[in-house]
Design a protein around this motif. Structure first.
Motif, PDB file in Angstrom:
ATOM      1  N   VAL A  20       0.853  -1.188   0.000  1.00 52.76           N
ATOM      2  CA  VAL A  20       0.000   0.000   0.000  1.00 52.76           C
ATOM      3  C   VAL A  20       0.888   1.237   0.000  1.00 52.76           C
ATOM      4  N   GLN A  21       0.548   2.233  -0.836  1.00 48.89           N
ATOM      5  CA  GLN A  21       1.264   3.511  -0.846  1.00 48.89           C
ATOM      6  C   GLN A  21       0.255   4.646  -0.991  1.00 48.89           C
ATOM      7  N   ILE A  22       0.434   5.712  -0.214  1.00 49.95           N
ATOM      8  CA  ILE A  22      -0.469   6.860  -0.213  1.00 49.95           C
ATOM      9  C   ILE A  22       0.117   7.977  -1.069  1.00 49.95           C
ATOM     10  N   SER A  23      -0.747   8.731  -1.747  1.00 47.87           N
ATOM     11  CA  SER A  23      -0.314   9.859  -2.562  1.00 47.87           C
ATOM     12  C   SER A  23       0.303  10.948  -1.691  1.00 47.87           C
ATOM     13  N   PRO A  24       1.141  11.806  -2.278  1.00 45.15           N
ATOM     14  CA  PRO A  24       1.788  12.864  -1.491  1.00 45.15           C
ATOM     15  C   PRO A  24       0.814  13.786  -0.766  1.00 45.15           C
ATOM     16  N   VAL A  30      -2.684   3.796  -3.671  1.00 43.95           N
ATOM     17  CA  VAL A  30      -2.582   2.708  -4.638  1.00 43.95           C
ATOM     18  C   VAL A  30      -2.115   1.471  -3.897  1.00 43.95           C
ATOM     19  N   PHE A  31      -2.765   0.348  -4.168  1.00 41.80           N
ATOM     20  CA  PHE A  31      -2.361  -0.889  -3.526  1.00 41.80           C
ATOM     21  C   PHE A  31      -2.360  -2.018  -4.542  1.00 41.80           C
ATOM     22  N   ILE A  50      -7.568   3.900  -4.926  1.00 42.38           N
ATOM     23  CA  ILE A  50      -8.693   4.179  -4.045  1.00 42.38           C
ATOM     24  C   ILE A  50      -8.685   5.656  -3.655  1.00 42.38           C
ATOM     25  N   ASN A  51      -9.853   6.279  -3.782  1.00 38.07           N
ATOM     26  CA  ASN A  51     -10.055   7.636  -3.284  1.00 38.07           C
ATOM     27  C   ASN A  51     -10.412   7.520  -1.800  1.00 38.07           C
ATOM     28  N   GLY A  69       5.846  -2.966  -6.641  1.00 37.53           N
ATOM     29  CA  GLY A  69       6.846  -1.928  -6.435  1.00 37.53           C
ATOM     30  C   GLY A  69       6.288  -0.534  -6.631  1.00 37.53           C
ATOM     31  N   ILE A  70       5.152  -0.248  -6.004  1.00 44.03           N
ATOM     32  CA  ILE A  70       4.445   1.018  -6.188  1.00 44.03           C
ATOM     33  C   ILE A  70       5.278   2.193  -5.684  1.00 44.03           C
TER      34      ILE A  70
END
Length: 707
Positions: A20-24, A30-31, A50-51, A69-70
């Motif tokens: 899992v990675q969150i936008s800045p 995005v996961f 995901i919003n 590798g997000i």
């Protein structure tokens, strides 16, 4: 609606969340999402967007079989990832708000561990290269099909050609015999795809981190020949184009630079490694960019900094090990406590040496990301393998019940894991609807006293269709590792056995993780001693506590270390009506020379100076007691297993079979040590059917014992 019982192939119906990675800006995430295709006999991993405000989920990628590798671009407009849709594993960049993914690289031997530069002009990654050699790329102008022909031709030549080695460790389970290529750090221009190789040498790069000012820090192996698990910290200087040693004071694992670039957070093995070796807990340190130690943040933390819970329903969770808070005041890491996968945090001023629990409860948090005050994490329960949730974090330590983690001594009474906090927001639950159609069994935890008056944790699962007053046959499961553990994560295997009318008992004998450093270290140099007592005492405690268990009809199974223990038990007791030993160890003497980790594992776990202690290795080997085995035994082993090689099962089978005892050997082709978790779906089904089939065929009639 009536629920059906779980089927042997139902693991293919689960959707598994991974990294899992969150936008800045903290508004989106995005996961990765893994699914199974029984028709293709394979897995697919796609990226999902995901919003976080309206919880809407949509696919970000749909092509290729493996996308992972997000890495978000600094402006939040794009995501870089490693995908295999053409030219093997390459870096792709996709606009988050719509548009096609664009391939950036054409490396011949793949790529991993992607990270953007702060100015978003460059991507850094790891690419394999020959020792002291150059990274190879496909010739310009090759089409994907022609590139595949090149790959296939070289692979055929490799398979059929001789291979010469002059190093101690030359193979790896799941990968095979070494191609003698080692990961090196490269810098890639996002616009042109042109790259510069930044590191070379005989040692590979393990991981790296990019500081806000663009500085590069990376770990590199110290001695590939005799100490490949050692790694030191280096810095790459963009001006000189040279790398320099920053610190060799620790064995470095995870790295993360602080938001202001003034500090490096590092997950390491420190001097405690020389006491506990491969059983040592990871520690969290702060270092200056020059390598001086600023703080040991986990000096009084009693648990390990990793998720050690086992499951056969787990996707790849990526490389994120440490997360900084945006203000630089906290560091967040995964930990495991008494089978609970948790997220804990530490103040960077060193004022919380016991840590603070952020996400807890009777579940298994296995992946998380943090941006600002937005915290997103994926977790499993013992009846659901994947959910996604979020919290809004607050600076007040007491908010939401954040608590320090107390010590855990094995002689003390059980200390129940922390309760879940009431701040959680459900985001995504891909399995909930399907799970409502099947009958599952809720494991019940219990504690018992064992050898040396230690407290040990276990679980019992009632069979599907359980009826009060009726007794049920039992399958005793033993986990692998041994420095791993069962916990609050779903196992399809156990749920399916329960669906067939069996009760399941499983425990965490000493040597497993999540109960403190003394507990995990206790098995080293003492295999088959109090760990075996813990397993049998756990069975006895369960039989005493749960009256529906039929103590006269108990079978046993386990894999890896659990396979060793199964082999050990059938050579020391005849209380089981059947046993299934999987990917097991039978002879530590030959294991030393045949396993991909043989010398290191044997000397760290069984006995130092193993070559001078062959008698001790033999007495700790189940093969030494093969003449005592009377239990009907099935040995299941993957032919490509390099961790516990095939010869381990062959030896045990031959010795027992030559005595005319009842034993069978099931060889599984095209599978490695991880068959039960990531092997081909068709082979996973065959394995489960073989385990249960052998046990059920030998099940004594209940009426024999009633008389």
């Amino acid at each position: 609606m009536a629920k059906r019982r779980l089927d042997v192939s139902d693991f293919a119906n689960f959707t598994l969340i991974g990294e899992v990675q969150i936008s800045p800006d903290g508004t989106r995430a995005v996961f990765s999402q893994q699914t199974v295709s029984l028709r293709e006999d394979d897995y697919r991993v796609q990226l999902m967007h995901i919003n976080l405000s309206d919880q809407s989920v949509r696919p970000l990628t749909t092509s290729g079989k493996r996308n992972q590798g997000i890495c978000w671009s600094p402006d939040g407009r794009k995501v870089a990832f490693v995908g295999d849709r053409e030219f093997g594993k390459q870096i792709w960049v996709i606009p988050v708000d719509g548009g096609e993914a664009v391939r950036v690289t054409n490396f011949k031997h793949g790529i991993s561990h992607v990270c953007w530069s702060p100015d978003a002009q460059v991507l850094y990654a790891l690419v394999p290269a020959a020792a002291n050699g150059e990274v190879e790329v496909f010739d310009a102008g090759l089409t994907p099909s022609l590139a595949q022909e090149v790959v296939d031709k070289e692979a055929k030549g490799w398979r059929e050609g001789p291979k010469r080695y002059e190093q101690l460790y030359y193979k790896q389970d799941g990968t095979g015999l070494s191609h003698l290529r080692y990961p090196q750090l490269v810098r890639i221009d996002v616009t042109t795809g042109l790259f510069t190789q930044l590191t070379r040498g005989e040692e590979g790069v393990g991981t790296f981190a990019v500081a806000p000012d663009g500085s590069l820090y990376f770990t590199r192996g110290r001695d590939r020949e005799f100490k490949w698990w050692f790694s030191d910290l280096y810095r790459y200087d963009e001006t000189s184009g040279k790398s320099s040693l920053v610190s060799d004071a620790f064995i470095f694992h995870g790295l993360q630079c602080s938001p202001d670039g003034s500090t490096i957070a590092a997950l390491v093995h420190d001097e405690s490694y020389y006491r506990y070796e491969s059983a040592a807990h990871l520690q969290l340190y702060l270092l200056t960019p020059a390598g001086q130690t600023l703080a040991h943040l986990t000096e009084s933390f009693p648990d390990d900094l990793t998720n050690s819970n086992l499951s056969d329903l787990r996707a790849d969770t990526g490389d994120s090990l440490i997360e900084w808070s945006s203000d630089g005041e906290y560091l967040y890491v995964l930990s495991t406590r008494e089978g609970c996968g948790e997220v804990v945090r530490f103040r960077t001023d060193g004022s919380t040496p016991q840590g603070e629990v952020v996400v807890a409860g009777r579940r298994d948090v296995f992946s998380f990301a943090l941006r600002g005050d937005t915290f997103v994490y994926a977790y499993a329960t013992d009846t659901n393998p994947s959910r996604l949730a979020s919290q809004i974090l607050r600076s007040d330590v007491r908010y939401g019940g954040r608590i320090a983690r107390p010590p855990h001594a094995p002689m003390d009474e059980s200390c129940v894991c922390s309760p879940a906090f009431e701040l959680e927001h459900a985001l995504y639950a891909p399995n909930d609807e399907w799970l409502r159609t099947v009958e599952l069994c809720d494991p019940e935890p219990f504690w018992y006293r064992s050898a040396e008056d230690w407290w040990i944790q276990g679980w019992v699962m009632k069979p599907a269709g359980y009826e009060q007053g009726k007794k049920y046959p039992v399958i005793l499961e033993i986990h692998g590792g041994p420095q791993l553990n069962f916990g609050y994560a779903m196992f399809h295997e156990m749920q399916w056995f329960a669906a067939q009318g069996y009760a399941i008992v499983y425990t965490n004998p000493r040597g497993g993780k999540s109960y403190g450093q003394s507990f995990v270290n206790a098995v080293r140099h003492h295999y088959g001693e109090n760990d075996a007592a813990d397993v049998l005492n756990g069975l006895d405690a369960a039989l005493e506590k749960f009256d529906f268990l039929d103590g006269k009809r108990v079978a046993v199974t386990g894999g890896s270390y659990g396979g060793f223990m199964t082999n050990w038990l059938v050579g020391h007791t005849d209380r089981f009506f059947a046993a299934v030993s999987q990917r097991s160890i039978s002879n530590w003497v030959s294991f030393y020379g045949c396993s991909d980790i043989g010398p290191r594992f044997v000397e760290a776990q069984l006995t130092p100076n193993a070559k001078e202690n062959l008698d001790k290795l033999w007495m700790m080997s189940p093969l030494a007691y093969a003449t005592h085995v009377t239990t009907p035994l099935l040995l299941i082993h993957s032919e490509n297993d390099l961790r516990c090689p095939m010869e381990q099962a062959e030896q045990f089978y031959t010795w027992i079979r030559s005595q005319g005892k009842e034993t069978q050997l099931l060889r599984i082709p095209n599978a490695s040590h991880g068959l039960s978790r990531n092997g081909k779906p068709s082979l996973r089904i065959r394995r489960l059917e073989a385990i249960f089939g052998f046990i059920h065929e030998h099940l004594p009639p209940e009426e024999e014992h009633a008389r």
